[in-house]
Every structure is written in C-alpha cells, then in structure tokens.
Design a protein around this motif. Structure first.
Motif, PDB file in Angstrom:
ATOM      1  N   GLN A   1       0.859  -1.190   0.000  1.00 24.80           N
ATOM      2  CA  GLN A   1       0.000   0.000   0.000  1.00 24.80           C
ATOM      3  C   GLN A   1       0.892   1.235   0.000  1.00 24.80           C
ATOM      4  O   GLN A   1       1.701   1.415   0.912  1.00 24.80           O
ATOM      5  CB  GLN A   1      -0.898   0.009   1.233  1.00 24.80           C
ATOM      6  N   VAL A   2       0.763   2.063  -1.035  1.00 28.43           N
ATOM      7  CA  VAL A   2       1.631   3.222  -1.196  1.00 28.43           C
ATOM      8  C   VAL A   2       0.822   4.491  -0.972  1.00 28.43           C
ATOM      9  O   VAL A   2      -0.245   4.664  -1.551  1.00 28.43           O
ATOM     10  CB  VAL A   2       2.281   3.253  -2.595  1.00 28.43           C
ATOM     11  N   ALA A   3       1.355   5.378  -0.151  1.00 29.39           N
ATOM     12  CA  ALA A   3       0.715   6.662   0.124  1.00 29.39           C
ATOM     13  C   ALA A   3       1.476   7.771  -0.599  1.00 29.39           C
ATOM     14  O   ALA A   3       2.471   7.522  -1.286  1.00 29.39           O
ATOM     15  CB  ALA A   3       0.693   6.919   1.633  1.00 29.39           C
ATOM     16  N   ALA A   4       1.001   8.999  -0.472  1.00 23.07           N
ATOM     17  CA  ALA A   4       1.680  10.144  -1.085  1.00 23.07           C
ATOM     18  C   ALA A   4       3.135  10.176  -0.632  1.00 23.07           C
ATOM     19  O   ALA A   4       3.433  10.028   0.557  1.00 23.07           O
ATOM     20  CB  ALA A   4       0.975  11.434  -0.691  1.00 23.07           C
ATOM     21  N   ASN A   5       4.034  10.352  -1.583  1.00 22.30           N
ATOM     22  CA  ASN A   5       5.482  10.379  -1.342  1.00 22.30           C
ATOM     23  C   ASN A   5       6.034   9.046  -0.837  1.00 22.30           C
ATOM     24  O   ASN A   5       7.142   8.986  -0.299  1.00 22.30           O
ATOM     25  CB  ASN A   5       5.856  11.493  -0.359  1.00 22.30           C
ATOM     26  N   GLY A   6       5.269   7.975  -0.995  1.00 23.32           N
ATOM     27  CA  GLY A   6       5.717   6.658  -0.563  1.00 23.32           C
ATOM     28  C   GLY A   6       6.404   5.875  -1.674  1.00 23.32           C
ATOM     29  O   GLY A   6       6.202   6.155  -2.857  1.00 23.32           O
ATOM     30  N   TYR A   7       7.204   4.885  -1.294  1.00 20.15           N
ATOM     31  CA  TYR A   7       7.914   4.019  -2.246  1.00 20.15           C
ATOM     32  C   TYR A   7       8.713   2.988  -1.471  1.00 20.15           C
ATOM     33  O   TYR A   7       8.865   3.079  -0.247  1.00 20.15           O
ATOM     34  CB  TYR A   7       8.840   4.836  -3.150  1.00 20.15           C
ATOM     35  N   VAL A   8       9.241   2.010  -2.197  1.00 21.63           N
ATOM     36  CA  VAL A   8      10.187   1.042  -1.637  1.00 21.63           C
ATOM     37  C   VAL A   8      11.414   1.027  -2.522  1.00 21.63           C
ATOM     38  O   VAL A   8      11.311   0.829  -3.743  1.00 21.63           O
ATOM     39  CB  VAL A   8       9.583  -0.374  -1.563  1.00 21.63           C
ATOM     40  N   VAL A   9      12.590   1.250  -1.936  1.00 25.07           N
ATOM     41  CA  VAL A   9      13.860   1.184  -2.666  1.00 25.07           C
ATOM     42  C   VAL A   9      14.551  -0.129  -2.321  1.00 25.07           C
ATOM     43  O   VAL A   9      14.556  -0.551  -1.152  1.00 25.07           O
ATOM     44  CB  VAL A   9      14.784   2.369  -2.302  1.00 25.07           C
ATOM     45  N   SER A  10      15.115  -0.770  -3.330  1.00 26.12           N
ATOM     46  CA  SER A  10      15.812  -2.032  -3.120  1.00 26.12           C
ATOM     47  C   SER A  10      17.101  -2.054  -3.923  1.00 26.12           C
ATOM     48  O   SER A  10      17.199  -1.399  -4.974  1.00 26.12           O
ATOM     49  CB  SER A  10      14.923  -3.207  -3.558  1.00 26.12           C
ATOM     50  N   ASN A  11      18.090  -2.790  -3.446  1.00 30.93           N
ATOM     51  CA  ASN A  11      19.197  -3.145  -4.320  1.00 30.93           C
ATOM     52  C   ASN A  11      18.639  -4.003  -5.445  1.00 30.93           C
ATOM     53  O   ASN A  11      17.721  -4.808  -5.230  1.00 30.93           O
ATOM     54  CB  ASN A  11      20.264  -3.925  -3.557  1.00 30.93           C
ATOM     55  N   THR A  12      19.159  -3.846  -6.632  1.00 27.29           N
ATOM     56  CA  THR A  12      18.682  -4.620  -7.772  1.00 27.29           C
ATOM     57  C   THR A  12      19.350  -5.991  -7.764  1.00 27.29           C
ATOM     58  O   THR A  12      20.587  -6.070  -7.797  1.00 27.29           O
ATOM     59  CB  THR A  12      18.998  -3.913  -9.093  1.00 27.29           C
ATOM     60  N   PRO A  13      18.572  -7.074  -7.716  1.00 24.05           N
ATOM     61  CA  PRO A  13      19.181  -8.403  -7.750  1.00 24.05           C
ATOM     62  C   PRO A  13      20.115  -8.560  -8.953  1.00 24.05           C
ATOM     63  O   PRO A  13      19.843  -8.030 -10.037  1.00 24.05           O
ATOM     64  CB  PRO A  13      17.971  -9.341  -7.858  1.00 24.05           C
ATOM     65  N   THR A  14      21.200  -9.277  -8.756  1.00 29.74           N
ATOM     66  CA  THR A  14      22.221  -9.419  -9.800  1.00 29.74           C
ATOM     67  C   THR A  14      21.638  -9.954 -11.099  1.00 29.74           C
ATOM     68  O   THR A  14      21.963  -9.464 -12.188  1.00 29.74           O
ATOM     69  CB  THR A  14      23.350 -10.352  -9.306  1.00 29.74           C
ATOM     70  N   ASP A  15      20.782 -10.953 -11.012  1.00 24.83           N
ATOM     71  CA  ASP A  15      20.203 -11.528 -12.230  1.00 24.83           C
ATOM     72  C   ASP A  15      19.347 -10.513 -12.982  1.00 24.83           C
ATOM     73  O   ASP A  15      19.232 -10.577 -14.216  1.00 24.83           O
ATOM     74  CB  ASP A  15      19.370 -12.761 -11.897  1.00 24.83           C
TER      75      ASP A  15
END
Length: 276
Positions: free
Chosen positions: A86-100
């Motif tokens: 569930q994403v709200a205003a100014n929300g997000y999820v940052v992740s390292n990008t998997p190698t594959d």
C-alpha cells in the motif's frame, strides 16, 4: 394394533447412527481440478525463468534473491494474493537490484496495480540508472488520464540506447486491480505489452536493439520514479512537480529472464486472479 416400542426405539437408534456416519455432501469435492493452460498454480508457469518476485505479503523481500527493500511511507493491505504493498503520497520502496535482474538480456516484467486517478506521472516499477535522468526500465502511469481512462507508458535504456513506448489507454482502471506485463525478445527486438492477460499489441520494435544491457543498475524502486526518492536514485535529476507516487497498491511483481508467451502470461493472470 399394538406398537412395538422396543422396535421403534431400535429403528430410531439405527437411523441416527447411519445419519451420523454419513458425510455431508460437498459439491466442491466433485469439481474437476483447476486447470488453466495446463497449470493449477501460477508458481508453475515458467518457474525456471523466474529471477525475482515481490509478493508483498507483509514483506519487501525478493523471495528469489532474498534482497530486502527499504520502505518509505508504505504499509500492507489486502491484495490479489494475500497482502499487497500500500503506497501513500510520497511513498515508495527502494531495493538493491538483484544481480540476475541487472544482467537481463530478454525479459518479462509483470505486476498488479490498483490506483486512484493519478494527476502526476506515477512510477510503478523503475530499475534505476544512477547516471541518467530516466531509469533503465521504467513502467509508469503517465499524467493526462481522466475519470474514464488511464495512460500507460514505458521507457528502456540499454547501453545508452533509449526506447520510449507510445501511450497506451487502459479503460476505467481506477480503484480496481489491473494486471500489466511487458516483455522483450532480444532475438526479434520486440517489446510487447499485455493488459489483464491479453496482448495490447507489439508495443515497440527497435531494429537491432539486441540483448538488453542496463547501465548503473544497482538500485530499483517500487511505487514512484527514480528521481522522486529522497535522496534521488539519479545523480543528474531530482524531484519534479509533474511526477509523484502511486496512490494505491502493488502486488505480485515478477521478473523473468525470457519473453514469456501470451499463453504463459494469460495463465499467470487468470491463476493469480483466483488467488493461485
């Protein structure tokens, strides 16, 4: 005629015993096994080619690589399968990008989204390019939609060669679940877009585009565009007034290392839509 009381009592006792041992009829137990495209569960489709999956079941972990995402302004709520992001205003999820994922050549990226009417360009998934304004693989809702339609667009950057799709209309998408998939075939240089299991059409052909080669792709983000995070995932671009976060939900984000067929994508869509 006299009634034999003991006979009646015995008959009632026998009737009770038989009824107690009789299993209640369950129509579902006689139904044929679920079979969609030869599969009974979405996990069975192209399982050997699945290289990343975010189900967002109370977690931001990629279940394949075990990479953990960092949430900002997000929570979890009921999804297509289990929970969803569930994403709200100014929300997000940052992740390292998997190698594959960084090393993709051909691919299929798919997800479910449920959105309020967006008034700004809204990122769904963005594999960042830290040295450029736009990411390596960006799928987003473009601004300019209205109460009856949404606008889907995507951008690819491969070895500094950019490819932009045209705008694709999604009829009445708001506040309901929609399945979106984008595939790329390195042999034919074809990008194909699918909505709710059906092919919209050949989204883009870039002659001699060849194998995908992402640049500076160590980070990725869900729910917004790469330059809308704090700090920006781009060293050359920052927040824009015409862009924003998804006000809604994401679920079952998957990345495969091949261009899935229309039948495979249709099967996944139908099975996940049934919670399988």
């Amino acid at each position: 005629m006299k009634t034999n009381l003991s006979y009646i009592v015995s008959a009632l006792a026998l009737s009770f015993a038989v009824s107690s041992c009789t299993k209640k009829f369950d129509p579902s137990s006689y139904a044929p096994a679920l079979n969609i495209g030869g599969y009974s569960n979405s996990k069975q489709v192209a399982s050997a080619n699945l290289i990343a999956q975010w189900s967002f079941d109370d977690s931001t972990i990629d279940s394949v690589s075990k990479t953990v995402g960092t949430p900002t302004g997000t929570s979890f709520s009921a999804g297509v399968k289990g929970k969803a992001l569930q994403v709200a205003a100014n929300g997000y999820v940052v992740s390292n990008t998997p190698t594959d994922v960084q090393n993709l050549k051909s691919f299929t990226t798919m997800l479910w989204f449920k959105s309020d009417l967006n008034t700004a360009a809204t990122g769904l998934i963005d594999i960042a390019n830290s040295a450029a304004g736009w990411g390596n693989l960006t799928i987003f809702l473009e601004n300019g939609g209205d109460a009856t339609k949404g606008l889907i667009k995507f951008h690819i950057n491969s070895n500094s060669k950019e490819a932009w799709s045209e705008l694709y209309t999604v009829p009445n998408p708001w506040k309901k679940w929609n399945h979106l998939a984008l595939s790329y075939n390195q042999t034919t240089s074809d990008f194909t877009l699918y909505l709710n299991g059906s092919k919209i059409g050949k989204a883009l052909n870039v002659p001699n585009y060849g194998p995908i080669t992402f640049q500076n792709a160590t980070k990725m983000v869900f729910g917004t565009l790469q330059f809308q995070t704090t700090p920006s995932l781009s060293t050359t671009a920052g927040k824009e007034s015409w862009a924003g976060s998804l006000i809604g939900q994401l679920d079952e984000v998957k990345i495969f290392n091949k261009a899935l067929t229309v039948d495979e994508i249709s099967s996944i869509t139908k099975l996940e839509g049934r919670g399988k």
